[in-house]
Each structure stands twice: as C-alpha cells, then as structure tokens.
Design a protein around this motif. Sequence first.
Motif, PDB file in Angstrom:
ATOM      1  N   PRO A   1      -0.670   1.151  -1.671  1.00  0.00           N
ATOM      2  CA  PRO A   1      -1.563   0.643  -0.572  1.00  0.00           C
ATOM      3  C   PRO A   1      -1.801   1.345   0.619  1.00  0.00           C
ATOM      4  CG  PRO A   1       0.791  -0.239  -0.733  1.00  0.00           C
ATOM      5  CD  PRO A   1       0.564   0.757  -1.901  1.00  0.00           C
ATOM      6  N   PHE A   2      -3.069   1.190   1.181  1.00  0.00           N
ATOM      7  CA  PHE A   2      -3.620   2.028   2.071  1.00  0.00           C
ATOM      8  C   PHE A   2      -4.387   1.427   2.977  1.00  0.00           C
ATOM      9  CE2 PHE A   2      -6.310   5.461   3.935  1.00  0.00           C
ATOM     10  CZ  PHE A   2      -5.063   6.301   4.552  1.00  0.00           C
ATOM     11  N   PHE A   3      -4.324   1.530   4.345  1.00  0.00           N
ATOM     12  CA  PHE A   3      -5.287   0.867   5.289  1.00  0.00           C
ATOM     13  C   PHE A   3      -5.939   2.036   6.106  1.00  0.00           C
ATOM     14  CE2 PHE A   3      -6.110  -0.875   9.592  1.00  0.00           C
ATOM     15  CZ  PHE A   3      -6.847  -1.887   9.221  1.00  0.00           C
TER      16      PHE A   3
ATOM     17  N   MET B   1     -14.593   7.462   4.237  1.00  0.00           N
ATOM     18  CA  MET B   1     -14.233   8.762   4.723  1.00  0.00           C
ATOM     19  C   MET B   1     -13.078   9.380   3.626  1.00  0.00           C
ATOM     20  SD  MET B   1     -12.056   9.520   8.133  1.00  0.00           S
ATOM     21  CE  MET B   1     -13.504   9.088   9.383  1.00  0.00           C
ATOM     22  N   MET B   2     -12.216   8.657   3.312  1.00  0.00           N
ATOM     23  CA  MET B   2     -11.141   9.173   2.198  1.00  0.00           C
ATOM     24  C   MET B   2     -11.884   9.680   1.039  1.00  0.00           C
ATOM     25  SD  MET B   2      -8.517   8.960   4.032  1.00  0.00           S
ATOM     26  CE  MET B   2      -7.363   9.815   2.871  1.00  0.00           C
ATOM     27  N   ASN B   3     -12.972   8.881   0.769  1.00  0.00           N
ATOM     28  CA  ASN B   3     -13.678   9.450  -0.592  1.00  0.00           C
ATOM     29  C   ASN B   3     -14.075  10.649  -0.732  1.00  0.00           C
ATOM     30  OD1 ASN B   3     -14.179   7.462  -2.996  1.00  0.00           O
ATOM     31  ND2 ASN B   3     -16.101   8.204  -2.652  1.00  0.00           N
ATOM     32  N   HIS B   4     -14.487  11.154   0.452  1.00  0.00           N
ATOM     33  CA  HIS B   4     -15.153  12.593   0.761  1.00  0.00           C
ATOM     34  C   HIS B   4     -13.926  13.632   0.731  1.00  0.00           C
ATOM     35  CE1 HIS B   4     -19.244  11.885   2.011  1.00  0.00           C
ATOM     36  NE2 HIS B   4     -19.046  10.843   2.971  1.00  0.00           N
ATOM     37  N   LEU B   5     -12.497  12.964   1.134  1.00  0.00           N
ATOM     38  CA  LEU B   5     -11.556  13.927   0.791  1.00  0.00           C
ATOM     39  C   LEU B   5     -11.279  14.249  -0.256  1.00  0.00           C
ATOM     40  CD1 LEU B   5      -9.038  15.044   2.159  1.00  0.00           C
ATOM     41  CD2 LEU B   5      -7.736  12.645   2.027  1.00  0.00           C
ATOM     42  N   TRP B   6     -11.191  13.357  -1.171  1.00  0.00           N
ATOM     43  CA  TRP B   6     -10.634  13.403  -2.641  1.00  0.00           C
ATOM     44  C   TRP B   6     -11.751  14.048  -3.444  1.00  0.00           C
ATOM     45  CZ3 TRP B   6      -6.065  12.992  -1.788  1.00  0.00           C
ATOM     46  CH2 TRP B   6      -5.432  12.058  -0.944  1.00  0.00           C
TER      47      TRP B   6
ATOM     48  N   THR C   1     -10.282  -0.524   6.173  1.00  0.00           N
ATOM     49  CA  THR C   1     -10.046  -1.789   4.980  1.00  0.00           C
ATOM     50  C   THR C   1      -8.856  -1.319   4.394  1.00  0.00           C
ATOM     51  OG1 THR C   1     -11.380  -0.737   3.551  1.00  0.00           O
ATOM     52  CG2 THR C   1     -12.342  -2.433   5.008  1.00  0.00           C
ATOM     53  N   SER C   2      -8.257  -2.584   3.843  1.00  0.00           N
ATOM     54  CA  SER C   2      -6.892  -2.081   2.944  1.00  0.00           C
ATOM     55  C   SER C   2      -7.583  -2.174   1.397  1.00  0.00           C
ATOM     56  CB  SER C   2      -6.044  -3.462   3.041  1.00  0.00           C
ATOM     57  OG  SER C   2      -5.581  -3.739   4.320  1.00  0.00           O
ATOM     58  N   TYR C   3      -7.113  -1.145   0.870  1.00  0.00           N
ATOM     59  CA  TYR C   3      -7.195  -0.857  -0.612  1.00  0.00           C
ATOM     60  C   TYR C   3      -6.011  -0.089  -1.099  1.00  0.00           C
ATOM     61  CZ  TYR C   3      -8.761   3.758   0.873  1.00  0.00           C
ATOM     62  OH  TYR C   3      -8.929   4.960   1.322  1.00  0.00           O
ATOM     63  N   TYR C   4      -6.451   0.275  -2.418  1.00  0.00           N
ATOM     64  CA  TYR C   4      -5.255   1.146  -3.149  1.00  0.00           C
ATOM     65  C   TYR C   4      -5.848   2.542  -3.118  1.00  0.00           C
ATOM     66  CZ  TYR C   4      -2.490  -2.909  -4.200  1.00  0.00           C
ATOM     67  OH  TYR C   4      -1.658  -4.041  -4.110  1.00  0.00           O
ATOM     68  N   LEU C   5      -5.172   3.488  -2.780  1.00  0.00           N
ATOM     69  CA  LEU C   5      -5.239   5.007  -2.781  1.00  0.00           C
ATOM     70  C   LEU C   5      -5.445   5.587  -4.091  1.00  0.00           C
ATOM     71  CD1 LEU C   5      -5.997   6.567  -0.060  1.00  0.00           C
ATOM     72  CD2 LEU C   5      -3.879   7.518  -0.202  1.00  0.00           C
ATOM     73  N   ASP C   6      -4.420   5.182  -5.011  1.00  0.00           N
ATOM     74  CA  ASP C   6      -4.387   5.669  -6.193  1.00  0.00           C
ATOM     75  C   ASP C   6      -5.598   5.140  -7.198  1.00  0.00           C
ATOM     76  OD1 ASP C   6      -3.138   3.040  -8.214  1.00  0.00           O
ATOM     77  OD2 ASP C   6      -2.918   2.975  -6.115  1.00  0.00           O
ATOM     78  N   GLU C   7      -6.134   4.011  -6.914  1.00  0.00           N
ATOM     79  CA  GLU C   7      -7.448   3.553  -7.616  1.00  0.00           C
ATOM     80  C   GLU C   7      -8.689   4.312  -7.330  1.00  0.00           C
ATOM     81  OE1 GLU C   7      -9.595   1.687 -10.614  1.00  0.00           O
ATOM     82  OE2 GLU C   7      -7.287   1.746 -10.214  1.00  0.00           O
TER      83      GLU C   7
END
Length: 349
Positions: free
Chosen positions: A235-237, A242-247, A201-207
């Motif tokens: 902006p990130f796609f 998955m990226m949540n686990h990373l941060w 999905t498209s969302y903002y990585l900084d947020e």
Amino acid sequence: MKKSKKKLKSNLGLLGWMRIECMVVVIGSILIYELTDFITNYVLYKNYDYKPISGIGMFFPMSILVYAITTAFSRTLYHHISELTNGISKIAKGEFNVKLNESSGGPLKEVYHNFNIMCDELNSIDTLRNDFANEFSHEFRTPIASINGFSNLLLDGNCSQEQVTKYLSIIASESERLVALTQSQLLLSKLDSQNIVINKTSYYLDEQIRQCAIMLVSEWEKKKLEVSFELPKIPFFGNADMMNHLWINLLTNAIKYTPENGEIFIQSRSNDSEIEISISDTGIGMTDEQIEQIFKKYYQVENSISVSGLGLGLPIVKRIIMLNNGQLKVTSTPGEGSTFTVVLPLENA
C-alpha cells in the motif's frame, strides 16, 4: 456628492476601517451596558428611583478601556495583514521568491504558510520556464541540425531513391528523438523546480510496477528476456503519475542494457521504517566510475553494445525519489548485471 463619498470609501484604507470598527465596538458596548443596567434596576429590581443618566458616568472609562483593547488587537492584525499585502504586491510585480515568516504570523499563520507554498509553486514554474528554454537551445541543436541538413539534401532533388529512403528514415528517427527529448527534458525541469509532491492518492505499488512491466512487454519479449516478480502487497500514498515515470525509466534501462535471453528480477522487502523495491538484471553492468556518472544529465554508459538513449531517465528517477524522501542504491558488476534499489520511507505507505 455620491462620487466624493465613493472616493472617500476607496481611500479609507484598512487601518481606517479598523478604527471605525473600534468606534462601533465602543458605542455598541456602552449601549449594551446602559440597556443591561436599565433592565436590571428598573425592570428586575423595581428601582423606580433609578435614573438612566447615572450610567453615563461609566461612558468615558468604558470608552477608553474598550477602545484601547480593540485598537491593540486591530493594530496587531493590521501588521500581519500588511505583511501579507506587501507580499502579494511583490508577487504581482513578478517577484516569486517572497517568503513570509510563518512563526510571526499570529492569527494569520496558516495564511502565511499557504502563501509561502503558493510562492514556491510560482517560483518553480518560473524556474521551469527559464531552465527549459536554456537547455532546449543547447541539447536540441544536434537533432534539429540533422533534420535540417537531410531535408535540404532532399530538396536539392539530386538523390537516388535509395538515398531518399535513407534520408527520410534519418529524419523520422531524429524527429522521434526530438519529441522524446522534449518530453523528458520538460519533465525533468518540472521535477527540478518542484519542492513538494501534490495530487497524492492511495494505491498499491506492487500492482503499479506490474502494470509498468506489462506496458513494456513488447520490448522485453523482443529480446526474449525472462521477467519475474516477488512483490507482496505494498500500500502506498503518493503521486501515481510521478511514480509511474520512476518504474518505467528503471524497467526501460534494465531491458535496454540486458542482452537477449537475459533475466530481470523485481522484488520488494520492508522493515519497521522503510520499503525497498529492487530491479535486478543480467545486463552489461557498470564500473564504479560509471556509477558515479549515471545521474548526470545526458550521460550514457559507453560499452561495446550500441544502445541508444537520451541520458535523462536516471536523473528523472533520482529526482522523483528525492521528492518522496527516499534513496536510490546502485550495485553493479561489469559483465554480470546491475541492481537498482528504491528505498521509500514507511510514512508513504
């Protein structure tokens, strides 16, 4: 009689149906030719001497031509469908490592491609099941043995109240560790067996990074850490879970290995080809030898500060970054802190 007809239809097979299709095309083409020839001569040009039977002379050459063409196409299509059918048959028998040659798929090239993706996913699920079962039996033995041992001591009934409280505390702690280890091991096994990133999905990585820091606010406030950000809009796609686990894993590590009153700084920068997000801390740091080991499963940095962990966070981080075609850079100085830099290609933006 009806049963025999049904049996005949079921045993006809794909090639038989294609041959029937060829005959239908041949007969239909001849009928269309005869009808067109009749309308042209008798109706349009008023040629009342025209004999429809004269067109029968074209029957055999047209039959041979049309049948040859349709048979050639049907045989080619049958070959491609047979390859697909054989692949499906192997999948049904539990062989999930089947691969079809997409370059020779002809009109079914896209179907071959989707079939291969399906096989990869099925194979990854099978690998996940086997890996998880094997590593579960090895790594989970210690906490299970601990829980079992202290439970038996409590069942003996010869413990003081102080011992009961202590043993129950150990059991609770080991149970929590077991749950966390199960979840982390399952996630890592799933990531290891995965080859593509789905549900993007498209969302903002900084947020997202700020939200992850907020989720851990109780942890860094407990240690009186100063957490600061320098994050423009990113902006990130990609797969947000998955990226949540990373941060979460990177921030948890920074908090865990930074002593009280320390600092954590999160910043990003980008160029024409990639985005870099860095998480820096003023923690205990690592030697070059330790940096080489930190991405191995269950490895934990040994130092004077006692820090509990599972040793799976960084392997999870590394695998997620690999799936997103990125890189992870680590710089560290013992006693001064560490910086983990996630590099992601701009194609994800």
